[in-house]
Motif scaffolding. Structure first.
Motif, PDB file in Angstrom:
ATOM      1  N   PHE A  40       2.587   3.668   3.600  1.00 10.73           N
ATOM      2  CA  PHE A  40       3.730   4.313   3.139  1.00 10.73           C
ATOM      3  C   PHE A  40       4.482   3.448   2.098  1.00 10.73           C
ATOM      4  CE2 PHE A  40       3.119   5.970   7.638  1.00 10.73           C
ATOM      5  CZ  PHE A  40       3.089   7.308   7.414  1.00 10.73           C
ATOM      6  N   LEU A  41       4.393   4.031   0.890  1.00  2.33           N
ATOM      7  CA  LEU A  41       4.882   3.194  -0.179  1.00  2.33           C
ATOM      8  C   LEU A  41       6.360   3.778  -0.611  1.00  2.33           C
ATOM      9  CD1 LEU A  41       4.336   0.927  -2.538  1.00  2.33           C
ATOM     10  CD2 LEU A  41       3.612   2.738  -3.706  1.00  2.33           C
ATOM     11  N   HIS A  42       7.436   3.138  -0.922  1.00  2.00           N
ATOM     12  CA  HIS A  42       8.664   3.614  -1.415  1.00  2.00           C
ATOM     13  C   HIS A  42       8.528   3.696  -2.854  1.00  2.00           C
ATOM     14  CE1 HIS A  42      12.647   2.720  -3.095  1.00  2.00           C
ATOM     15  NE2 HIS A  42      13.161   3.748  -2.173  1.00  2.00           N
ATOM     16  N   SER A  43       8.202   2.485  -3.353  1.00  2.00           N
ATOM     17  CA  SER A  43       8.119   2.275  -4.955  1.00  2.00           C
ATOM     18  C   SER A  43       7.610   0.977  -5.346  1.00  2.00           C
ATOM     19  CB  SER A  43       9.752   2.301  -5.487  1.00  2.00           C
ATOM     20  OG  SER A  43      10.435   1.330  -5.007  1.00  2.00           O
ATOM     21  N   THR A  55       5.606 -13.286 -13.296  1.00  2.00           N
ATOM     22  CA  THR A  55       5.996 -11.757 -13.438  1.00  2.00           C
ATOM     23  C   THR A  55       5.000 -11.249 -12.089  1.00  2.00           C
ATOM     24  OG1 THR A  55       5.929 -11.898 -15.794  1.00  2.00           O
ATOM     25  CG2 THR A  55       5.322  -9.870 -14.785  1.00  2.00           C
ATOM     26  N   ARG A  56       5.591 -10.441 -11.255  1.00  2.00           N
ATOM     27  CA  ARG A  56       5.127 -10.109 -10.272  1.00  2.00           C
ATOM     28  C   ARG A  56       5.108  -8.345  -9.899  1.00  2.00           C
ATOM     29  NH1 ARG A  56       4.284 -14.756  -7.571  1.00  2.00           N
ATOM     30  NH2 ARG A  56       3.590 -13.497  -5.784  1.00  2.00           N
ATOM     31  N   LEU A  57       3.881  -8.152  -9.617  1.00  2.00           N
ATOM     32  CA  LEU A  57       3.845  -6.617  -9.095  1.00  2.00           C
ATOM     33  C   LEU A  57       4.288  -6.658  -7.616  1.00  2.00           C
ATOM     34  CD1 LEU A  57       2.728  -3.559  -9.104  1.00  2.00           C
ATOM     35  CD2 LEU A  57       0.482  -4.841  -8.532  1.00  2.00           C
ATOM     36  N   THR A  58       5.393  -5.885  -7.746  1.00  2.00           N
ATOM     37  CA  THR A  58       6.232  -5.772  -6.279  1.00  2.00           C
ATOM     38  C   THR A  58       5.926  -4.233  -5.610  1.00  2.00           C
ATOM     39  OG1 THR A  58       7.744  -7.492  -6.852  1.00  2.00           O
ATOM     40  CG2 THR A  58       8.304  -6.223  -4.942  1.00  2.00           C
ATOM     41  N   TYR A  59       5.200  -4.408  -4.553  1.00  2.00           N
ATOM     42  CA  TYR A  59       5.274  -2.909  -3.839  1.00  2.00           C
ATOM     43  C   TYR A  59       6.347  -2.952  -2.746  1.00  2.00           C
ATOM     44  CZ  TYR A  59       0.645  -2.003  -5.812  1.00  2.00           C
ATOM     45  OH  TYR A  59      -0.361  -1.636  -6.479  1.00  2.00           O
ATOM     46  N   PHE A  60       7.090  -2.084  -2.659  1.00  2.00           N
ATOM     47  CA  PHE A  60       8.108  -1.824  -1.799  1.00  2.00           C
ATOM     48  C   PHE A  60       7.669  -1.040  -0.840  1.00  2.00           C
ATOM     49  CE2 PHE A  60      10.280  -3.237  -5.672  1.00  2.00           C
ATOM     50  CZ  PHE A  60      10.952  -4.022  -5.429  1.00  2.00           C
ATOM     51  N   LEU A  61       7.109  -1.456   0.427  1.00  4.13           N
ATOM     52  CA  LEU A  61       7.052  -0.569   1.366  1.00  4.13           C
ATOM     53  C   LEU A  61       7.901   0.153   2.388  1.00  4.13           C
ATOM     54  CD1 LEU A  61       3.594  -2.770   2.887  1.00  4.13           C
ATOM     55  CD2 LEU A  61       4.104  -1.413   0.727  1.00  4.13           C
ATOM     56  N   ALA A  62       7.689   1.153   2.810  1.00  2.00           N
ATOM     57  CA  ALA A  62       8.820   2.160   3.451  1.00  2.00           C
ATOM     58  C   ALA A  62       8.768   1.801   4.891  1.00  2.00           C
ATOM     59  CB  ALA A  62       8.477   3.624   3.087  1.00  2.00           C
ATOM     60  N   GLY A  63      10.245   1.886   5.594  1.00  2.00           N
ATOM     61  CA  GLY A  63      10.221   1.521   6.817  1.00  2.00           C
ATOM     62  C   GLY A  63      10.792   0.181   7.223  1.00  2.00           C
ATOM     63  N   GLY A  78      13.442   4.672   6.573  1.00  2.83           N
ATOM     64  CA  GLY A  78      12.376   5.653   7.126  1.00  2.83           C
ATOM     65  C   GLY A  78      11.099   5.674   6.331  1.00  2.83           C
ATOM     66  N   GLN A  79      10.088   6.407   6.883  1.00  2.00           N
ATOM     67  CA  GLN A  79       8.772   6.623   6.275  1.00  2.00           C
ATOM     68  C   GLN A  79       8.682   8.040   5.997  1.00  2.00           C
ATOM     69  OE1 GLN A  79       6.249   4.747   9.111  1.00  2.00           O
ATOM     70  NE2 GLN A  79       6.010   2.800   7.892  1.00  2.00           N
ATOM     71  N   ASP A  80       9.647   8.822   6.246  1.00  5.74           N
ATOM     72  CA  ASP A  80       9.497  10.216   6.147  1.00  5.74           C
ATOM     73  C   ASP A  80       9.300  10.949   4.841  1.00  5.74           C
ATOM     74  OD1 ASP A  80       9.748  10.323   9.077  1.00  5.74           O
ATOM     75  OD2 ASP A  80      11.734  11.386   9.013  1.00  5.74           O
ATOM     76  N   LEU A 110       4.739  -8.193  -1.585  1.00  2.00           N
ATOM     77  CA  LEU A 110       5.108  -7.067  -0.879  1.00  2.00           C
ATOM     78  C   LEU A 110       6.258  -7.183  -0.232  1.00  2.00           C
ATOM     79  CD1 LEU A 110       1.496  -6.725   1.157  1.00  2.00           C
ATOM     80  CD2 LEU A 110       2.495  -5.557  -0.986  1.00  2.00           C
ATOM     81  N   SER A 111       7.064  -6.224  -0.486  1.00  2.00           N
ATOM     82  CA  SER A 111       8.516  -6.235  -0.022  1.00  2.00           C
ATOM     83  C   SER A 111       8.718  -4.952   0.726  1.00  2.00           C
ATOM     84  CB  SER A 111       9.368  -6.601  -1.375  1.00  2.00           C
ATOM     85  OG  SER A 111      10.921  -6.649  -0.936  1.00  2.00           O
ATOM     86  N   GLY A 112      10.222  -4.630   0.812  1.00  2.00           N
ATOM     87  CA  GLY A 112      10.564  -3.491   1.548  1.00  2.00           C
ATOM     88  C   GLY A 112      11.971  -2.904   1.250  1.00  2.00           C
ATOM     89  N   GLY A 113      12.360  -2.286   2.280  1.00  2.00           N
ATOM     90  CA  GLY A 113      11.764  -2.235   3.874  1.00  2.00           C
ATOM     91  C   GLY A 113      11.192  -3.357   4.208  1.00  2.00           C
ATOM     92  N   GLU A 114      10.422  -3.154   5.055  1.00  2.00           N
ATOM     93  CA  GLU A 114       9.656  -4.406   5.927  1.00  2.00           C
ATOM     94  C   GLU A 114       8.281  -4.151   5.983  1.00  2.00           C
ATOM     95  OE1 GLU A 114      10.566  -7.342   7.476  1.00  2.00           O
ATOM     96  OE2 GLU A 114       8.572  -7.301   7.164  1.00  2.00           O
TER      97      GLU A 114
END
Ligand code: SF4
Length: 278
Positions: A40-43, A55-63, A78-80, A110-114
């Motif tokens: 589940f990805l937020h952005s 320079t970082r590619l950051t994935y913000f994971l959801a939840g 949340g992940q909904d 990898l960030s988030g969320g958590e």
């Protein structure tokens, strides 16, 4: 009998054969999430000098299991509403940016969320990035540190560990959760000599008391693997998100942290021998 006997006698009436390249991607099944093939990805974004070096590619994971009063991304709780993504698609993007990482000393965060709320997905992304020779960084509260197994930690080059308060009572007030798991994770990272950057959010009237800052500094200083501490001044850029989500926002009237307040906090961290850029 074959179906073609019923078709009119001209070629345009032949039903089109689905093109496998334009077929919609398969929707992940629960098993794909459990086994880390999907998540589940937020952005995501590509930025410099935030979320780790270069320079970082950051994935913000959801939840996220925490509910920090000052969270500026409550839409990651949340992940909904999150996008359901395949790990292989995220890995393809990592490959695409490899030359930027090499030029700037950056990599994947990898960030988030958590991220540790999706341990198999997180572990798989780190494993593949590491296999590609990409620097990897986990941005975490540490609350779910027990879900990071030794293999995952071996695939992580740097941990950004949020220390949100220096004692249990204030930590619970700030986050609704308990501090002990984060300290246990910090101790484990120290035993592994894993490089860590501590992050501390300075919130006027909530986390800014010198006793609290000193307590955070003492904990950070006890871990010899802490390479630096970042004091992050509280801001109000996330306020509108709380309103949009209809969630009660306790810090609506809290002022943003001033330059002087940040400098005072930085001085306390430095007094414990920590590398704390101003
Ligand atoms: S840990 Fe991060 S994402 Fe989770 S509630 Fe706290 S600030 Fe928000």
């Amino acid at each position: 009998m074959t179906a073609c006997l019923h078709l009119p006698n001209h070629s345009t009436a032949i039903p089109p054969v689905p093109d496998p390249l334009s077929a919609p991607p398969a929707k992940p099944e629960p098993r794909d999430f459990r086994e880390g093939r999907a998540g589940f990805l937020h952005s995501w974004d590509m930025v410099t000098a935030v979320n780790g070096p270069g320079t970082r590619l950051t994935y913000f994971l959801a939840g996220c299991p925490l509910r920090c009063q000052y969270c500026h991304n409550p839409d990651t709780f949340g992940q909904d509403q999150a996008e359901q993504v395949w790990a292989e698609d995220l890995i393809r993007r990592i490959r695409r940016y490899q030359s930027s990482f090499n030029l700037t000393g950056g990599g994947l965060t990898l960030s988030g969320g958590e991220p540790l709320l999706q341990p198999a997905f997180t572990a798989g992304l780190f494993r593949e990035a590491h296999r590609l020779g990409v620097h990897t960084c986990l941005d975490t509260s540490g609350f779910l540190g027990a879900l990071a197994d030794d293999q995952m930690l071996a695939d992580i080059d740097l941990v950004l560990l949020d220390l949100k308060a220096g004692d249990e009572s204030l930590y619970r007030q700030v986050t609704t959760q308990t501090l002990a798991p984060t300290l246990a994770f910090g101790n484990r990272l120290a035993a592994l000599h894993k490089p860590v950057w501590i992050r501390f959010v300075l919130v006027p009237g909530l986390t800014d008391h010198p006793d609290n800052i000193r307590a955070v500094a003492l904990k950070a200083a006890a871990w010899p693997n802490v390479a630096r501490v970042d004091v992050l001044p509280f801001h109000q850029m996330g306020r509108h998100k709380w309103a949009e989500l209809g969630l009660p926002y306790q810090l609506a009237d809290t002022p943003e942290a001033t330059r002087e307040q940040v400098e005072q906090a930085v001085a306390i961290f430095r007094s414990q021998g920590l590398n704390c850029p101003g």
